[in-house]
Design an enzyme around this catalytic site. Sequence first.
Site, PDB file in Angstrom:
ATOM      1  N   GLU A 165      -2.962 -12.778   3.921  1.00 20.75           N
ATOM      2  CA  GLU A 165      -2.386 -12.307   2.664  1.00 20.75           C
ATOM      3  C   GLU A 165      -0.897 -12.130   2.887  1.00 20.75           C
ATOM      4  O   GLU A 165      -0.482 -11.352   3.752  1.00 20.75           O
ATOM      5  CB  GLU A 165      -3.024 -10.983   2.228  1.00 20.75           C
ATOM      6  CG  GLU A 165      -2.370 -10.454   0.946  1.00 20.75           C
ATOM      7  CD  GLU A 165      -3.146  -9.343   0.258  1.00 20.75           C
ATOM      8  OE1 GLU A 165      -4.384  -9.250   0.451  1.00 20.75           O
ATOM      9  OE2 GLU A 165      -2.511  -8.569  -0.472  1.00 20.75           O
TER      10      GLU A 165
ATOM     11  N   THR B  98       2.911   0.249   2.242  1.00 22.09           N
ATOM     12  CA  THR B  98       2.896  -0.688   3.370  1.00 22.09           C
ATOM     13  C   THR B  98       4.189  -1.497   3.321  1.00 22.09           C
ATOM     14  O   THR B  98       4.337  -2.386   2.501  1.00 22.09           O
ATOM     15  CB  THR B  98       1.651  -1.588   3.279  1.00 22.09           C
ATOM     16  OG1 THR B  98       0.523  -0.755   3.019  1.00 22.09           O
ATOM     17  CG2 THR B  98       1.423  -2.346   4.565  1.00 22.09           C
TER      18      THR B  98
ATOM     19  N   ASN C 188      -6.285  -3.409  -7.088  1.00 20.78           N
ATOM     20  CA  ASN C 188      -6.181  -2.332  -6.106  1.00 20.78           C
ATOM     21  C   ASN C 188      -6.169  -0.986  -6.849  1.00 20.78           C
ATOM     22  O   ASN C 188      -5.301  -0.750  -7.690  1.00 20.78           O
ATOM     23  CB  ASN C 188      -4.890  -2.541  -5.290  1.00 20.78           C
ATOM     24  CG  ASN C 188      -4.719  -1.490  -4.213  1.00 20.78           C
ATOM     25  OD1 ASN C 188      -4.937  -0.312  -4.461  1.00 20.78           O
ATOM     26  ND2 ASN C 188      -4.310  -1.901  -3.041  1.00 20.78           N
TER      27      ASN C 188
ATOM     28  N   HIS D 267      -7.441   0.752  -0.060  1.00 17.91           N
ATOM     29  CA  HIS D 267      -6.875   0.988   1.269  1.00 17.91           C
ATOM     30  C   HIS D 267      -7.270   2.389   1.727  1.00 17.91           C
ATOM     31  O   HIS D 267      -6.814   3.382   1.155  1.00 17.91           O
ATOM     32  CB  HIS D 267      -5.340   0.863   1.167  1.00 17.91           C
ATOM     33  CG  HIS D 267      -4.621   0.975   2.475  1.00 17.91           C
ATOM     34  ND1 HIS D 267      -3.258   0.791   2.586  1.00 17.91           N
ATOM     35  CD2 HIS D 267      -5.061   1.239   3.731  1.00 17.91           C
ATOM     36  CE1 HIS D 267      -2.899   0.944   3.848  1.00 17.91           C
ATOM     37  NE2 HIS D 267      -3.967   1.226   4.563  1.00 17.91           N
TER      38      HIS D 267
ATOM     39  N   GLU E  97      -8.808  -2.538   2.766  1.00 19.36           N
ATOM     40  CA  GLU E  97      -7.582  -2.623   3.567  1.00 19.36           C
ATOM     41  C   GLU E  97      -7.615  -1.504   4.588  1.00 19.36           C
ATOM     42  O   GLU E  97      -7.930  -0.362   4.253  1.00 19.36           O
ATOM     43  CB  GLU E  97      -6.358  -2.442   2.671  1.00 19.36           C
ATOM     44  CG  GLU E  97      -6.152  -3.569   1.699  1.00 19.36           C
ATOM     45  CD  GLU E  97      -4.973  -3.287   0.782  1.00 19.36           C
ATOM     46  OE1 GLU E  97      -4.346  -2.221   0.901  1.00 19.36           O
ATOM     47  OE2 GLU E  97      -4.700  -4.127  -0.060  1.00 19.36           O
TER      48      GLU E  97
ATOM     49  N   ARG F   8      -4.505   9.708   2.025  1.00 20.32           N
ATOM     50  CA  ARG F   8      -3.638  10.215   0.961  1.00 20.32           C
ATOM     51  C   ARG F   8      -4.124   9.821  -0.437  1.00 20.32           C
ATOM     52  O   ARG F   8      -3.800  10.464  -1.408  1.00 20.32           O
ATOM     53  CB  ARG F   8      -2.187   9.773   1.168  1.00 20.32           C
ATOM     54  CG  ARG F   8      -1.974   8.299   1.001  1.00 20.32           C
ATOM     55  CD  ARG F   8      -0.502   7.928   1.097  1.00 20.32           C
ATOM     56  NE  ARG F   8       0.011   8.072   2.461  1.00 20.32           N
ATOM     57  CZ  ARG F   8       1.138   7.484   2.867  1.00 20.32           C
ATOM     58  NH1 ARG F   8       1.865   6.781   2.029  1.00 20.32           N
ATOM     59  NH2 ARG F   8       1.548   7.609   4.113  1.00 20.32           N
TER      60      ARG F   8
ATOM     61  N   HIS G  47      -4.049   3.861  -6.468  1.00 26.19           N
ATOM     62  CA  HIS G  47      -3.195   4.847  -7.141  1.00 26.19           C
ATOM     63  C   HIS G  47      -3.878   5.585  -8.281  1.00 26.19           C
ATOM     64  O   HIS G  47      -3.337   6.556  -8.794  1.00 26.19           O
ATOM     65  CB  HIS G  47      -1.855   4.213  -7.508  1.00 26.19           C
ATOM     66  CG  HIS G  47      -1.136   3.800  -6.255  1.00 26.19           C
ATOM     67  ND1 HIS G  47      -0.771   4.719  -5.287  1.00 26.19           N
ATOM     68  CD2 HIS G  47      -0.808   2.579  -5.751  1.00 26.19           C
ATOM     69  CE1 HIS G  47      -0.236   4.085  -4.260  1.00 26.19           C
ATOM     70  NE2 HIS G  47      -0.245   2.788  -4.514  1.00 26.19           N
TER      71      HIS G  47
ATOM     72  N   HIS H 281       1.521  -7.292  -3.170  1.00 25.94           N
ATOM     73  CA  HIS H 281       2.406  -6.139  -2.942  1.00 25.94           C
ATOM     74  C   HIS H 281       3.597  -6.188  -3.882  1.00 25.94           C
ATOM     75  O   HIS H 281       4.412  -7.114  -3.816  1.00 25.94           O
ATOM     76  CB  HIS H 281       2.911  -6.017  -1.500  1.00 25.94           C
ATOM     77  CG  HIS H 281       3.265  -4.581  -1.185  1.00 25.94           C
ATOM     78  ND1 HIS H 281       4.464  -4.022  -1.537  1.00 25.94           N
ATOM     79  CD2 HIS H 281       2.553  -3.574  -0.634  1.00 25.94           C
ATOM     80  CE1 HIS H 281       4.482  -2.744  -1.181  1.00 25.94           C
ATOM     81  NE2 HIS H 281       3.334  -2.453  -0.646  1.00 25.94           N
TER      82      HIS H 281
ATOM     83  N   ARG I 271      -6.531   4.906   4.050  1.00 21.58           N
ATOM     84  CA  ARG I 271      -5.461   5.198   5.010  1.00 21.58           C
ATOM     85  C   ARG I 271      -5.914   6.271   5.989  1.00 21.58           C
ATOM     86  O   ARG I 271      -6.744   7.117   5.673  1.00 21.58           O
ATOM     87  CB  ARG I 271      -4.198   5.670   4.276  1.00 21.58           C
ATOM     88  CG  ARG I 271      -3.527   4.573   3.469  1.00 21.58           C
ATOM     89  CD  ARG I 271      -2.185   5.050   2.919  1.00 21.58           C
ATOM     90  NE  ARG I 271      -1.156   4.992   3.927  1.00 21.58           N
ATOM     91  CZ  ARG I 271      -0.204   4.057   3.992  1.00 21.58           C
ATOM     92  NH1 ARG I 271      -0.130   3.123   3.067  1.00 21.58           N
ATOM     93  NH2 ARG I 271       0.690   4.070   4.950  1.00 21.58           N
TER      94      ARG I 271
HETATM   95  N1  PXP Z   1      -2.183  -6.139  -0.702  1.00 25.41           N
HETATM   96  C1  PXP Z   1      -2.060  -5.299   0.356  1.00 25.41           C
HETATM   97  C2  PXP Z   1      -2.498  -5.803   1.695  1.00 25.41           C
HETATM   98  C3  PXP Z   1      -1.575  -3.997   0.195  1.00 25.41           C
HETATM   99  O1  PXP Z   1      -1.459  -3.189   1.258  1.00 25.41           O
HETATM  100  C4  PXP Z   1      -1.237  -3.545  -1.104  1.00 25.41           C
HETATM  101  C5  PXP Z   1      -0.775  -2.144  -1.309  1.00 25.41           C
HETATM  102  O2  PXP Z   1      -1.772  -1.261  -0.934  1.00 25.41           O
HETATM  103  C6  PXP Z   1      -1.405  -4.436  -2.182  1.00 25.41           C
HETATM  104  C7  PXP Z   1      -1.848  -5.738  -1.941  1.00 25.41           C
HETATM  105  C8  PXP Z   1      -1.109  -4.053  -3.584  1.00 25.41           C
HETATM  106  O3  PXP Z   1       0.233  -3.714  -3.729  1.00 25.41           O
HETATM  107  P1  PXP Z   1       0.731  -3.027  -5.058  1.00 25.41           P
HETATM  108  O4  PXP Z   1      -0.016  -1.730  -5.174  1.00 25.41           O
HETATM  109  O5  PXP Z   1       2.181  -2.846  -4.823  1.00 25.41           O
HETATM  110  O6  PXP Z   1       0.427  -3.964  -6.184  1.00 25.41           O
END
Ligand code: PXP
Length: 261
Positions: free
Chosen positions: A158, A108, A14, A50, A77, A56, A17, A201, A52
């Site tokens: 998930e 989330t 992901n 994601h 996402e 952001r 960030h 997550h 959003r």
């Molecule tokens: N899976 C989903 C559905 C999420 O919303 C997120 C966070 O955007 C992640 C995985 C990844 O989470 P993290 O960034 O905390 O590893």
Amino acid sequence: MDKIQTQKLRLGVNIDHVATIRNARGGLHPDPVEAARLAARAGADGITAHLREDRRHISDRDIERLMQDIDLPLNLEMAATGEMLAIALRHRPHACCLVPEKREELTTEGGLDVASGHNHLKPFVRELVAAGIRVSMFIDPEPAQADAARSIGAQVVEFHTGTWCEAVIEGDQALVKAELARLSRAVSHAAGLGLEVHAGHGLSYDSVKPVAAMAEIVELNIGHFLVGEAIFCGLEASIRQMRALMDEARAQQTATAGAPG
Ligand code: PXP
């Protein structure tokens, strides 16, 4: 040996960030698409982003570029809104993961309540599936949520690993045990329904292995920790290390499952 025991665990990286850091100054650096290229070299099997409602981190242009420039499958996402549905149908990513979204939240915070919201969610699933997109529902590790996801036609669930990761951070052993058992029960239940099972997550080097060892899970989606750790060792190294821990856990699980009882 049975198929589940030999299945490779996929890593979806992901990149949200990377965009968070870029957006802190409003420029172009660091580029999340460049991070996706690097993730591919480091052993990622897919890219997760994601988009959003408040934009952001990931932008519409990022999604466009990820679709054009990156060979790995994109897992988009998104919240179940008309705007996001139109974007998904325009780009047709490999997969869409429906997530709950609140403007005021930092991340989330929990899974989608599919059991209560299935009437609202069902048309989204139908349209996405009809467009050839794999649909995943981001849910808490509760069997009833998996039942509801299946009943509205999702192919994938998930499981939100946030409470498991918090238990590991707090170090409360009773809670660690209880959260792992809760996740494991939900994973087996969902796999038994014929759903493809993902998890993610908050996962870190400290919390990933027991989750990766669950044989029915086929994909982990990990972001924040990898990008944070990249400050110390670089993104390629943080992804490689996560990949190694996942593979190690899966190999240990396979060896245990194959050992004579
Ligand atoms: N899976 C989903 C559905 C999420 O919303 C997120 C966070 O955007 C992640 C995985 C990844 O989470 P993290 O960034 O905390 O590893």
